[in-house]
Design a protein around this motif. Sequence first.
Motif, PDB file in Angstrom:
ATOM      1  N   GLN A 296       0.830  -1.207   0.000  1.00  0.00           N
ATOM      2  CA  GLN A 296       0.000   0.000   0.000  1.00  0.00           C
ATOM      3  C   GLN A 296       0.863   1.254   0.000  1.00  0.00           C
ATOM      4  O   GLN A 296       0.595   2.219  -0.738  1.00  0.00           O
TER       5      GLN A 296
ATOM      6  N   GLU B  22      -3.431   7.761   6.479  1.00  0.00           N
ATOM      7  CA  GLU B  22      -4.701   7.044   6.625  1.00  0.00           C
ATOM      8  C   GLU B  22      -5.397   6.858   5.278  1.00  0.00           C
ATOM      9  O   GLU B  22      -6.618   6.697   5.219  1.00  0.00           O
TER      10      GLU B  22
ATOM     11  N   PHE C 154      -5.496   4.385   3.320  1.00  0.00           N
ATOM     12  CA  PHE C 154      -6.171   3.093   3.195  1.00  0.00           C
ATOM     13  C   PHE C 154      -7.129   2.851   4.360  1.00  0.00           C
ATOM     14  O   PHE C 154      -7.559   1.726   4.589  1.00  0.00           O
ATOM     15  N   ASP C 155      -7.458   3.932   5.054  1.00  0.00           N
ATOM     16  CA  ASP C 155      -8.406   3.825   6.156  1.00  0.00           C
ATOM     17  C   ASP C 155      -9.505   4.873   5.983  1.00  0.00           C
ATOM     18  O   ASP C 155     -10.398   4.705   5.165  1.00  0.00           O
ATOM     19  N   THR C 156      -9.414   5.962   6.725  1.00  0.00           N
ATOM     20  CA  THR C 156     -10.511   6.934   6.736  1.00  0.00           C
ATOM     21  C   THR C 156     -10.315   8.095   5.761  1.00  0.00           C
ATOM     22  O   THR C 156     -11.238   8.889   5.569  1.00  0.00           O
TER      23      THR C 156
ATOM     24  N   GLY D  33      -9.144   7.909   2.454  1.00  0.00           N
ATOM     25  CA  GLY D  33      -8.930   7.467   1.086  1.00  0.00           C
ATOM     26  C   GLY D  33      -9.536   8.403   0.068  1.00  0.00           C
ATOM     27  O   GLY D  33      -8.946   8.660  -0.992  1.00  0.00           O
TER      28      GLY D  33
ATOM     29  N   VAL E  55     -14.639   2.200  -1.513  1.00  0.00           N
ATOM     30  CA  VAL E  55     -14.718   0.863  -0.928  1.00  0.00           C
ATOM     31  C   VAL E  55     -13.663   0.753   0.166  1.00  0.00           C
ATOM     32  O   VAL E  55     -12.903   1.688   0.420  1.00  0.00           O
ATOM     33  N   HIS E  56     -13.573  -0.399   0.801  1.00  0.00           N
ATOM     34  CA  HIS E  56     -12.674  -0.555   1.945  1.00  0.00           C
ATOM     35  C   HIS E  56     -11.848  -1.836   1.818  1.00  0.00           C
ATOM     36  O   HIS E  56     -12.077  -2.655   0.926  1.00  0.00           O
ATOM     37  N   ASN E  57     -10.891  -1.936   2.737  1.00  0.00           N
ATOM     38  CA  ASN E  57     -10.058  -3.127   2.885  1.00  0.00           C
ATOM     39  C   ASN E  57      -9.315  -3.448   1.590  1.00  0.00           C
ATOM     40  O   ASN E  57      -8.822  -2.558   0.909  1.00  0.00           O
TER      41      ASN E  57
ATOM     42  N   ARG F 128      -9.955  -1.691  -2.012  1.00  0.00           N
ATOM     43  CA  ARG F 128      -9.330  -0.400  -2.331  1.00  0.00           C
ATOM     44  C   ARG F 128      -7.960  -0.610  -2.950  1.00  0.00           C
ATOM     45  O   ARG F 128      -7.600   0.053  -3.928  1.00  0.00           O
TER      46      ARG F 128
END
Length: 399
Positions: free
Chosen positions: A58, A107, A109-111, A113, A164-166, A169
């Motif tokens: 990432q 962050e 790849f978390d909040t 993106g 999207v998440h996790n 992404r």
Amino acid sequence: MADQRGEELLRGKATSPRATFLELFFDVAFVFALTRVSNRLVDDFTVERRVFLPEAGQTLLLLLALWMVWSLTTWTTSRYNPERPEIQLVVAGSMFASMVMAVSLPEAFDTRGLSFAIGYVAVQVGRPLFLTVAMRHHPERHVAGRILVWAVVSAVPWIAGALVHNDARGVFWTVAVIIDYGAARLGWPLPGRGRSPASSWPVTGEHLAERYQQFTIIALGEMILISGFGFSMSEFAAAQWVAFAITFASTALLWRIYFYRAGTVLVEAVAGSARPGRLAESATYTHLVMVAGIVAAAVGYELVIGHPGGHTDPAWLTVIIGGPALFVLGRARFEYEVFGRVSRSRLVGLVVLVAMVPLVIRLPPLAVGAATTAVLGGIAAADALRARGRPPEQPAPPI
């Protein structure tokens, strides 16, 4: 009138090939951005319950996105006149978008993106859109137009990934990066219009060469910055003093290895090349490898400063040894681009770095860092011995 206005936006022979103060100001954003990359990578190695390979992948994606923004902005100021207010607006806008990406990066790849993706898409789409409109009926508008088309295509997975998440992404953003780099490498091809590779652009090669030199200094400055922060927050124990000293020595050695002598004569090599655009395009990817190596090395030595004793986590070797090895690999290719040959010291140093991995895995991080620094010192010493008593070598780019 539109053609005349477009011609005024392009670099002319009277335009200085030197980087402007605004471009150097633009680089300040990347000092901060590279620090964010390094801090995120340190967390990848030290925060518990994280799986290293996905996290490091990432971080690599985010670094590639930053490099794409910087390199395309640099090619823009090498093709267009950076003293024109319109181009200065492009650079300032690119700087703001880069800052948005940098503050979102830890962050991403978390909040955060969506903010990272919006910053990236805004500059990648906004830059060619602005230039397409500004050039109007000038023939050169087609180049910005084809870049705009591919930027819009890659914007889809960038924004979709942010929503999207996790792991999803990461998949979307990997596709987006492949599109961006693949399109650039292929010359942004369009049906019925062929390709327009950057190597064929009428750019100012000396300007590009100077910009690569400046970004290398930025990367080395980031290495000093992160090691300084790490040491200032440590306990100032004797082992940490030694770790800080070898970190500084390694930074100085990386500077020496880069600039002696290929980095010093890069401007002359590009200026004297029969195809300066092609050499500059090749140097873009070579410098990406070297910058990635410097960033990884900075993280490795930060780990050494923070944890000089005890057991060396095997994953740490990928940055403590792998970072300098990646830099040496890129530097070997860089030497070939400038001189048409590769010094034996580069190849030997690279082999030694790889071969010593199983030998040092049981040693403490401080010993591993010291061994890596010793190899870099050997490469620099070999350079000095080879040059002793000889006139300075002149560039002879094979490209």
